[in-house]
Design a protein around this motif. Structure first.
Motif, PDB file in Angstrom:
ATOM      1  N   LYS A 117     -32.395  32.419  19.672  1.00 26.64           N
ATOM      2  CA  LYS A 117     -33.562  32.124  20.519  1.00 26.64           C
ATOM      3  C   LYS A 117     -33.206  31.134  21.613  1.00 26.64           C
ATOM      4  O   LYS A 117     -33.612  31.280  22.769  1.00 26.64           O
ATOM      5  CB  LYS A 117     -34.704  31.561  19.661  1.00 26.64           C
ATOM      6  N   GLU A 118     -32.438  30.097  21.256  1.00 23.40           N
ATOM      7  CA  GLU A 118     -32.064  29.098  22.257  1.00 23.40           C
ATOM      8  C   GLU A 118     -31.152  29.693  23.314  1.00 23.40           C
ATOM      9  O   GLU A 118     -31.278  29.397  24.503  1.00 23.40           O
ATOM     10  CB  GLU A 118     -31.383  27.898  21.581  1.00 23.40           C
ATOM     11  N   SER A 121     -33.287  31.713  25.549  1.00 21.25           N
ATOM     12  CA  SER A 121     -34.132  30.851  26.374  1.00 21.25           C
ATOM     13  C   SER A 121     -33.352  30.256  27.532  1.00 21.25           C
ATOM     14  O   SER A 121     -33.839  30.207  28.667  1.00 21.25           O
ATOM     15  CB  SER A 121     -34.729  29.728  25.513  1.00 21.25           C
ATOM     16  N   GLY A 143     -31.815  37.700  28.719  1.00 22.59           N
ATOM     17  CA  GLY A 143     -32.016  37.185  27.371  1.00 22.59           C
ATOM     18  C   GLY A 143     -31.086  37.833  26.364  1.00 22.59           C
ATOM     19  O   GLY A 143     -30.522  37.154  25.489  1.00 22.59           O
ATOM     20  N   LEU A 200     -41.676  27.897  26.776  1.00 21.26           N
ATOM     21  CA  LEU A 200     -40.878  27.628  25.579  1.00 21.26           C
ATOM     22  C   LEU A 200     -41.739  27.418  24.343  1.00 21.26           C
ATOM     23  O   LEU A 200     -41.265  27.598  23.220  1.00 21.26           O
ATOM     24  CB  LEU A 200     -39.994  26.390  25.809  1.00 21.26           C
ATOM     25  N   VAL A 269     -38.479  36.843  23.197  1.00 23.18           N
ATOM     26  CA  VAL A 269     -38.344  35.568  23.894  1.00 23.18           C
ATOM     27  C   VAL A 269     -38.528  35.758  25.401  1.00 23.18           C
ATOM     28  O   VAL A 269     -39.168  34.943  26.067  1.00 23.18           O
ATOM     29  CB  VAL A 269     -36.974  34.926  23.587  1.00 23.18           C
ATOM     30  N   GLY A 273     -41.723  33.806  25.309  1.00 23.67           N
ATOM     31  CA  GLY A 273     -41.135  32.519  24.976  1.00 23.67           C
ATOM     32  C   GLY A 273     -40.701  32.451  23.516  1.00 23.67           C
ATOM     33  O   GLY A 273     -40.663  33.460  22.819  1.00 23.67           O
ATOM     34  N   SER A 274     -40.406  31.258  23.074  1.00 29.04           N
ATOM     35  CA  SER A 274     -39.828  31.064  21.747  1.00 29.04           C
ATOM     36  C   SER A 274     -40.908  30.869  20.695  1.00 29.04           C
ATOM     37  O   SER A 274     -41.628  29.874  20.698  1.00 29.04           O
ATOM     38  CB  SER A 274     -38.893  29.842  21.764  1.00 29.04           C
TER      39      SER A 274
END
Length: 350
Positions: A117-118, A121, A143, A200, A269, A273-274
């Motif tokens: 995920k990071e 992002s 992504g 986020l 994501v 977003g997360s």
């Protein structure tokens, strides 16, 4: 059908040329969960700052022209895309978590806990703020690229995806990317920071039909890929030597089971977003309620993940009116204690 299958609670299901062994109990649970999600979704369509009478819900869905322009806009362009996006993203994250836990044979595995995920992002934020003229259709591409590179980095550093070290390495990588996003937050323009923080947090407020179609277009091949590898994944649980002897190629299966969760996570994501912890919680709930093999767990995780995100978004949207709390924050309030409980349960395995 063998007596062993009957004793295990399995019964044959035939639909034309398709046949499978299913557990009636699991089908009942799935039907109940789907009905609960639909009921909650229909309830959510009528609730909000602009309340819609329940009696006019059918007209809002099937005869929107009979409503006022304001009511039609709220239902058709705001609430319905948001509802469907929440269901789709929850299903994507639930299936991604189930596939990752099956691959690593670790109940703590989740794309969010291994840095995917990071990585997604960071890549999407880079695209948004460094190349603002690029269309939103390129966000999933960025992504997915970031997620795949992050997953590859974690695999290379951990060297073995079936041991707890894989999860711990992923957590370390995710912290490194989180630190990079922290540097961005402290050095970027305040307007960019506000946009990034809202995105986020995992908010569904910006959902629209374009984003929904884009997410579905990326999710569909990953769904099919995971469902087509269910039987091979069940065999792989017996161990690589046994699986190879039964005709399964563990290396190719592992590659597919990493690729599909990354596709699902990156698409989610990129669009909303997360949203964390759904891929961690939903598979555990599915195994507890449905039991069975990988097909059962994947289906249950998809339905339960959709239900989790829908509940979280409903709470965040309705409990604090006129303010709205992002669904990702509500899920984190539930997922944090759940993750700590799992760590405590497995405290002797590290």
């Amino acid at each position: 059908m063998s007596r062993t299958s009957l004793r295990a609670g399995l019964h044959p299901l035939r639909l034309g040329f398709f046949s499978a062994l299913v557990r009636p109990r699991a089908l009942v649970w799935l039907a109940m969960l789907v009905a609960l999600a639909l009921t909650l979704g229909l309830f959510g369509l009528t609730q909000g700052t602009f309340a819609l009478p329940s009696s006019s819900l059918g007209r809002a869905l099937f005869q929107p022209d009979s409503l006022s322009a304001e009511a039609r806009y709220i239902v058709q362009d705001l609430r319905l895309p948001r509802l469907l996006m929440g269901l789709l993203c929850g299903a994507m994250l639930g299936m991604a978590g189930a596939a990752m836990q099956s691959l690593t044979r670790n109940g703590l595995a989740d794309p969010g806990l291994i840095g995917v995920k990071e990585g997604c992002s960071v890549a999407v934020l880079l695209l948004i703020f460094q190349f603002p003229a690029v269309g939103i259709v390129w966000r999933p591409v960025a992504g997915i690229t970031g997620g795949l590179l992050t997953a590859l980095l974690v695999v290379v550093l951990a060297r073995d995806i079936s041991r707890p070290r894989f999860i711990l390495t992923g957590i370390g990588v995710s912290w490194a990317f989180a630190a990079g996003m922290g540097v961005f937050m402290t050095t970027a323009d305040i307007r960019d920071v506000q946009t990034a923080m809202l995105w986020l947090a995992g908010s569904l407020h910006a959902a629209n039909w374009t984003l929904l179609g884009m997410a579905a277009g990326w999710a569909l091949p990953a769904f099919i890929l995971l469902l087509c590898t269910c039987r091979a994944a069940d065999v792989a649980q017996l161990g690589n030597p046994t699986a190879s002897g039964l005709g399964v190629r563990p290396a190719r299966l592992a590659m597919l089971q990493v690729l599909a969760p990354v596709l699902l996570t990156a698409a989610c994501v990129s669009c909303v977003g997360s949203i964390g912890f759904v891929g961690l919680i939903a598979p555990h709930m599915a195994r507890f309620l449905l039991r069975g093999g990988q097909a059962s767990v994947l289906s249950g995780s998809a339905v339960l993940g959709a239900l989790l995100v829908l509940v979280a978004d409903s709470i965040g949207r309705l409990a604090f009116l006129p303010l709205q709390l992002p669904a990702g924050i509500v899920i984190s309030l539930i997922g944090g204690p759940f993750f700590l409980a799992l760590l405590w349960q497995r405290r002797d395995r590290f």
